[in-house]
Design a protein around this motif. Structure first.
Motif, mmCIF file in Angstrom:
data_model
loop_
_atom_site.group_PDB
_atom_site.id
_atom_site.type_symbol
_atom_site.label_atom_id
_atom_site.label_comp_id
_atom_site.label_asym_id
_atom_site.label_seq_id
_atom_site.Cartn_x
_atom_site.Cartn_y
_atom_site.Cartn_z
ATOM 1 N N ALA A 137 -0.783 -5.418 4.847
ATOM 2 C CA ALA A 137 -1.869 -6.097 4.123
ATOM 3 C C ALA A 137 -2.657 -6.973 5.088
ATOM 4 O O ALA A 137 -3.893 -6.962 5.103
ATOM 5 C CB ALA A 137 -1.302 -6.943 2.986
ATOM 6 N N LEU A 225 -2.780 -9.854 -2.181
ATOM 7 C CA LEU A 225 -2.115 -8.580 -1.873
ATOM 8 C C LEU A 225 -2.659 -7.452 -2.752
ATOM 9 O O LEU A 225 -2.851 -6.325 -2.296
ATOM 10 C CB LEU A 225 -0.603 -8.748 -2.101
ATOM 11 N N VAL A 228 -5.476 -4.884 -1.857
ATOM 12 C CA VAL A 228 -5.273 -3.829 -0.855
ATOM 13 C C VAL A 228 -4.683 -2.625 -1.573
ATOM 14 O O VAL A 228 -3.742 -2.765 -2.357
ATOM 15 C CB VAL A 228 -4.260 -4.274 0.241
ATOM 16 N N ALA A 237 -1.669 0.588 4.478
ATOM 17 C CA ALA A 237 -2.873 0.097 3.787
ATOM 18 C C ALA A 237 -3.992 1.113 3.979
ATOM 19 O O ALA A 237 -4.194 1.639 5.070
ATOM 20 C CB ALA A 237 -3.271 -1.248 4.370
ATOM 21 N N THR A 262 0.584 -13.693 -0.793
ATOM 22 C CA THR A 262 1.514 -12.624 -0.399
ATOM 23 C C THR A 262 2.889 -13.144 0.007
ATOM 24 O O THR A 262 3.894 -12.480 -0.242
ATOM 25 C CB THR A 262 0.884 -11.791 0.733
#
Ligand code: GN1
Ligand code: MG
Length: 366
Positions: A137, A225, A228, A237, A262
């Motif tokens: 990420a 997060l 993504v 990703a 995250t």
């Protein structure tokens, strides 16, 4: 903007985009605090294809044409770099579907809408599974920053003025506190005091920007997060979504927001503060991924400020939640009483713990 669009308004809006085939179904998608999001499935040439539709929140974004201008400018910049290829460094760029009148968004009685092609074979995550995912990420958002480093930020409009400015958020909080329209201040004095005792930190980044010690960059501005998309097969990703807040700002905002969400050990609105905190293993993976993705774009000053940015952005979002609680929940969608206060508490607890973990979070510029 009406509360929720009814089925008929929804179908009508969706069908005004340049989509062929038969509309099979439309389902709501719970995502974010701002827009209303839906996914439609169409039968096209014997295959099912999906599209994502958003009714944009024009109470938050007063200038929708400017929002769409920024999204198009950023996408065009990335696509130019792709030079006809399907991906750039393995990343895809979201495709906007225009309306039948060839506009990038639709103005209907039910609101203002946009449509994207759904990127199949990917998924988003609300919780980080492991350090590899955190690294991915962060690499993706770092990549995004590095790709946009040569985009003249003056081409982008400031759709939400002073969006990234902590002093401005502090001011909004102080205004809401002074007004206290619903008499809520008395029941959240602990959080108010917490915010007030840290007011000095609010000015650090703005001062550095003013002095030119850190640069203004085009930032994503909402690096959660779940913004993504990860490839189902490789776990890597694949695409960055939600370009609403792509504006001139400071890159560390993106990194800070990434950590806030995250590396969090709890949900953003967790009521049990014992669960709240920052996972340092995930934090390390975020640092490594971000440095990998930005590929030398960041200055040593920016790198040194990474842990501070994590704390500052968490504090800033906490201020925003607390200000909205005091103002009567006028900005963020709430799903229960005291929801914004719960969110603010989580942010502030994270800040408190990050202050204690400052040494462990330090980043050495390499
Ligand atoms: C809002 O709705 P969503 O999740 O995309 C907000 C962000 C905050 C976030 C907090 C335009 O984002 O700035 O960080 O909530 N977006 C806007 O969860 O205000
Ligand atoms: Mg967003």
């Amino acid at each position: 903007m009406n509360k929720t669009p009814d089925d008929q308004a929804l179908r009508q809006a969706v069908q005004r985009f340049a989509l062929d085939g038969e509309l099979l179904e439309i389902k709501p998608l719970q995502r974010g605090h701002i827009h209303d999001t839906f996914v439609s499935t169409w039968r096209q040439d014997g295959k099912d294809r999906r599209y994502l539709h958003q009714r944009m929140n024009d109470k938050v974004f007063h200038d929708i044409p400017a929002v769409m201008h920024n999204i198009e400018t950023v996408s065009k910049h990335l696509r130019r770099k792709m030079a006809g290829k399907k991906t750039l460094d393995g990343f895809k760029v979201l495709d906007l579907v225009s309306t039948r009148e060839k506009r990038s968004y639709l103005v209907a009685d039910s609101g203002q809408w946009r449509t994207y092609s759904f990127i199949e074979n990917t998924q988003s995550h609300d919780h980080c599974k492991n350090p590899e995912q955190a690294f991915e990420a962060a690499r993706a958002f770092g990549w995004f920053t590095s790709q946009l480093a040569d985009l003249d930020a003056s081409h982008l409009r400031e759709t939400l003025p002073r969006f990234f400015s902590t002093p401005y958020r502090l001011q909004q909080f102080e205004d809401a506190l002074a007004e206290d329209p619903l008499d809520r201040a008395g029941s959240c004095m602990t959080e108010i005091r917490f915010a007030q005792t840290r007011r000095e930190t609010a000015f650090v980044i703005d001062d550095l920007l003013k002095k030119g010690e850190i640069p203004v960059r085009t930032v994503h501005g909402d690096t959660k997060l779940n913004n993504v998309l990860f490839c189902n097969e490789t776990g890597r990703a694949k695409c960055i979504v939600d370009l609403d807040t792509c504006m001139p700002g400071y890159s560390l905002y993106d990194f800070g927001d990434l950590v806030r969400f995250t590396a969090a050990t709890s949900d953003e609105d967790e009521r049990d503060l014992g669960k709240v905190g920052t996972d340092l293993t995930l934090y390390r993976a975020l640092v490594d991924g971000y440095l990998d993705g930005t590929r030398g774009t960041l200055s040593s000053k920016e790198i040194e400020l990474m842990p501070f940015a994590a704390r500052l952005v968490t504090y800033t979002i906490g201020l925003r939640f607390l200000a909205d609680h005091l103002a009567g929940d006028v900005y963020f969608k709430v799903h229960r009483e005291g929801h914004n206060l719960d969110r603010a508490r989580v942010q502030f607890r994270m800040v408190e713990l990050m202050e204690q973990q400052a040494e462990a979070m330090a980043v050495v510029a390499g």
